[in-house]
Design a protein around this motif. Structure first.
Motif, PDB file in Angstrom:
ATOM      1  N   ILE A 177       0.859  -1.188   0.000  1.00 16.71           N
ATOM      2  CA  ILE A 177       0.000   0.000   0.000  1.00 16.71           C
ATOM      3  C   ILE A 177       0.896   1.238   0.000  1.00 16.71           C
ATOM      4  N   LEU A 178       0.729   2.088  -0.997  1.00 15.41           N
ATOM      5  CA  LEU A 178       1.611   3.244  -1.142  1.00 15.41           C
ATOM      6  C   LEU A 178       1.410   4.257  -0.028  1.00 15.41           C
ATOM      7  N   SER A 179       2.517   4.839   0.422  1.00 16.88           N
ATOM      8  CA  SER A 179       2.462   5.952   1.365  1.00 16.88           C
ATOM      9  C   SER A 179       2.041   7.211   0.618  1.00 16.88           C
ATOM     10  N   TYR A 180       1.585   8.224   1.365  1.00 18.99           N
ATOM     11  CA  TYR A 180       1.135   9.478   0.754  1.00 18.99           C
ATOM     12  C   TYR A 180       1.941  10.612   1.371  1.00 18.99           C
ATOM     13  N   ARG A 181       2.836  11.201   0.616  1.00 19.36           N
ATOM     14  CA  ARG A 181       3.735  12.210   1.142  1.00 19.36           C
ATOM     15  C   ARG A 181       3.465  13.577   0.515  1.00 19.36           C
ATOM     16  N   LEU A 182       3.548  14.617   1.338  1.00 21.53           N
ATOM     17  CA  LEU A 182       3.306  15.983   0.871  1.00 21.53           C
ATOM     18  C   LEU A 182       4.598  16.782   0.883  1.00 21.53           C
ATOM     19  N   PHE A 183       4.798  17.509  -0.174  1.00 21.11           N
ATOM     20  CA  PHE A 183       5.988  18.343  -0.322  1.00 21.11           C
ATOM     21  C   PHE A 183       6.206  19.231   0.904  1.00 21.11           C
ATOM     22  N   TYR A 184       5.131  19.859   1.391  1.00 18.57           N
ATOM     23  CA  TYR A 184       5.248  20.798   2.515  1.00 18.57           C
ATOM     24  C   TYR A 184       5.889  20.161   3.744  1.00 18.57           C
ATOM     25  N   PHE A 185       5.522  18.912   4.014  1.00 22.36           N
ATOM     26  CA  PHE A 185       5.875  18.287   5.282  1.00 22.36           C
ATOM     27  C   PHE A 185       7.166  17.469   5.236  1.00 22.36           C
ATOM     28  N   GLU A 186       7.720  17.285   4.050  1.00 22.55           N
ATOM     29  CA  GLU A 186       8.850  16.368   3.914  1.00 22.55           C
ATOM     30  C   GLU A 186      10.186  17.123   3.875  1.00 22.55           C
ATOM     31  N   LYS A 187      10.938  16.989   4.962  1.00 25.33           N
ATOM     32  CA  LYS A 187      12.267  17.597   5.039  1.00 25.33           C
ATOM     33  C   LYS A 187      13.271  16.566   5.545  1.00 25.33           C
ATOM     34  N   ASN A 188      14.511  16.712   5.127  1.00 23.44           N
ATOM     35  CA  ASN A 188      15.548  15.783   5.570  1.00 23.44           C
ATOM     36  C   ASN A 188      16.152  16.240   6.889  1.00 23.44           C
ATOM     37  N   GLU A 189      17.178  15.523   7.362  1.00 21.47           N
ATOM     38  CA  GLU A 189      17.777  15.834   8.662  1.00 21.47           C
ATOM     39  C   GLU A 189      18.451  17.193   8.692  1.00 21.47           C
ATOM     40  N   ARG A 190      18.712  17.785   7.519  1.00 21.92           N
ATOM     41  CA  ARG A 190      19.319  19.122   7.448  1.00 21.92           C
ATOM     42  C   ARG A 190      18.274  20.229   7.412  1.00 21.92           C
ATOM     43  N   GLY A 191      17.007  19.854   7.467  1.00 23.98           N
ATOM     44  CA  GLY A 191      15.937  20.842   7.428  1.00 23.98           C
ATOM     45  C   GLY A 191      15.606  21.326   6.038  1.00 23.98           C
ATOM     46  N   GLU A 192      16.105  20.627   5.020  1.00 27.03           N
ATOM     47  CA  GLU A 192      15.851  20.996   3.627  1.00 27.03           C
ATOM     48  C   GLU A 192      14.729  20.139   3.068  1.00 27.03           C
ATOM     49  N   PHE A 193      13.995  20.677   2.102  1.00 25.05           N
ATOM     50  CA  PHE A 193      12.976  19.869   1.445  1.00 25.05           C
ATOM     51  C   PHE A 193      13.634  18.681   0.747  1.00 25.05           C
ATOM     52  N   ARG A 194      13.014  17.538   0.872  1.00 26.19           N
ATOM     53  CA  ARG A 194      13.588  16.316   0.315  1.00 26.19           C
ATOM     54  C   ARG A 194      13.695  16.393  -1.213  1.00 26.19           C
ATOM     55  N   ARG A 195      14.769  15.843  -1.722  1.00 23.69           N
ATOM     56  CA  ARG A 195      14.924  15.692  -3.153  1.00 23.69           C
ATOM     57  C   ARG A 195      14.162  14.440  -3.591  1.00 23.69           C
ATOM     58  N   PRO A 196      13.819  14.327  -4.872  1.00 19.89           N
ATOM     59  CA  PRO A 196      13.030  13.176  -5.328  1.00 19.89           C
ATOM     60  C   PRO A 196      13.592  11.825  -4.896  1.00 19.89           C
ATOM     61  N   GLU A 197      14.904  11.665  -4.951  1.00 18.35           N
ATOM     62  CA  GLU A 197      15.506  10.371  -4.612  1.00 18.35           C
ATOM     63  C   GLU A 197      15.460  10.075  -3.106  1.00 18.35           C
ATOM     64  N   GLU A 198      15.096  11.072  -2.293  1.00 16.52           N
ATOM     65  CA  GLU A 198      15.035  10.866  -0.846  1.00 16.52           C
ATOM     66  C   GLU A 198      13.668  10.368  -0.372  1.00 16.52           C
ATOM     67  N   TYR A 199      12.711  10.323  -1.267  1.00 20.75           N
ATOM     68  CA  TYR A 199      11.381   9.837  -0.897  1.00 20.75           C
ATOM     69  C   TYR A 199      11.357   8.312  -0.942  1.00 20.75           C
ATOM     70  N   PRO A 200      10.475   7.686  -0.151  1.00 18.93           N
ATOM     71  CA  PRO A 200      10.321   6.236  -0.244  1.00 18.93           C
ATOM     72  C   PRO A 200       9.894   5.837  -1.653  1.00 18.93           C
ATOM     73  N   ARG A 201      10.368   4.692  -2.102  1.00 17.67           N
ATOM     74  CA  ARG A 201      10.021   4.241  -3.446  1.00 17.67           C
ATOM     75  C   ARG A 201       8.527   3.976  -3.563  1.00 17.67           C
ATOM     76  N   GLN A 202       7.915   3.424  -2.504  1.00 17.83           N
ATOM     77  CA  GLN A 202       6.494   3.121  -2.514  1.00 17.83           C
ATOM     78  C   GLN A 202       5.713   4.294  -1.925  1.00 17.83           C
ATOM     79  N   ALA A 203       5.693   5.400  -2.639  1.00 20.36           N
ATOM     80  CA  ALA A 203       4.989   6.588  -2.149  1.00 20.36           C
ATOM     81  C   ALA A 203       4.435   7.400  -3.307  1.00 20.36           C
TER      82      ALA A 203
END
Length: 226
Positions: free
Chosen positions: A172-198
């Motif tokens: 079952i795919l996860s549902y991720r929103l651009f607004y809420f997704e940041k990495n450990e550096r506080g930056e918005f995640r790049r495409p390759e940083e998202y889960p594959r099943q999302a």
């Protein structure tokens, strides 16, 4: 002109329906509270029926909703649903899959735990109640295969890690929103940083538009009382 006419008529009818409901002091509820099943001798809300009386469903306070959310409908009677073979749940999934290639489950965490709010209290005084999650997820996976549809679970808000692990295990795919997704550096995640099943989206129906977010208009909008 035809579609403008339809929108005009929809607006008129919605306004009249709401005025009629308010004039008769009708409470907020969902169709399940009176539609399925309903008999004169066995009310839908009761210890032996499919819905529990005395509580409403919602979500606890968080950064998005500081006061929590009250969705104004009763929670399910888990034992009664299991005794019935989860017929209502399975039929609901099956019918929603009938004419599509993908199905999005809003607030998919309800399959794992549900936030109950006792009558007479607001959303900040609720508690989580565990659900028979393995049963629900297996039925969802089965109907997905039967109907050849992709399933996306909206796992936003207060989510336990085990919930996402189980959803991923069943495909079952996860549902991720651009607004809420940041990495450990506080930056918005790049495409390759998202889960594959999302499934990733820029925004939703109850969040600011991307343009509004970009110029900071969403901050001012939240300050204005509804």
């Amino acid at each position: 002109m035809f579609y403008q006419y339809l929108q005009w008529q929809i607006d008129i009818q919605l306004r009249r329906a709401q005025q009629r409901a308010r004039a008769r002091h009708l409470p907020s509820a969902c169709i399940m509270t009176w539609r399925w099943p309903r008999t004169a001798s066995a009310p839908t809300c009761g210890p032996t029926r499919l819905l529990r009386a005395g509580c409403r469903v919602g979500s606890p306070p968080d950064d998005f909703s500081p006061n929590g959310q009250d969705w104004a409908f009763p929670p399910p009677n888990a034992n009664r649903h299991r005794e019935d073979g989860y017929r209502l749940f399975a039929e609901s999934i099956r019918k929603n899959c009938r004419h599509g290639g993908a199905l999005r489950i809003d607030h998919v965490m309800r399959l794992f735990r549900l936030y109950w709010i006792p009558d007479g209290f607001d959303a900040s005084h609720g508690a989580y109640v565990r659900q028979l999650s393995e049963d629900f997820v297996r039925i969802l996976a089965l109907e997905s295969v039967r109907n050849q549809v992709v399933v996306v679970g909206e796992d936003l808000g207060t989510v336990e890690p085990a919930t996402r692990e189980t959803l991923a295990r069943f495909g079952i795919l996860s549902y991720r929103l651009f607004y809420f997704e940041k990495n450990e550096r506080g930056e918005f995640r790049r495409p390759e940083e998202y889960p594959r099943q999302a499934l990733v989206s820029s925004t939703t129906h109850d969040l600011a538009t991307l343009a509004g977010f970009w110029v900071g208009a969403d901050i001012e909008a939240r300050r204005v009382p509804a």
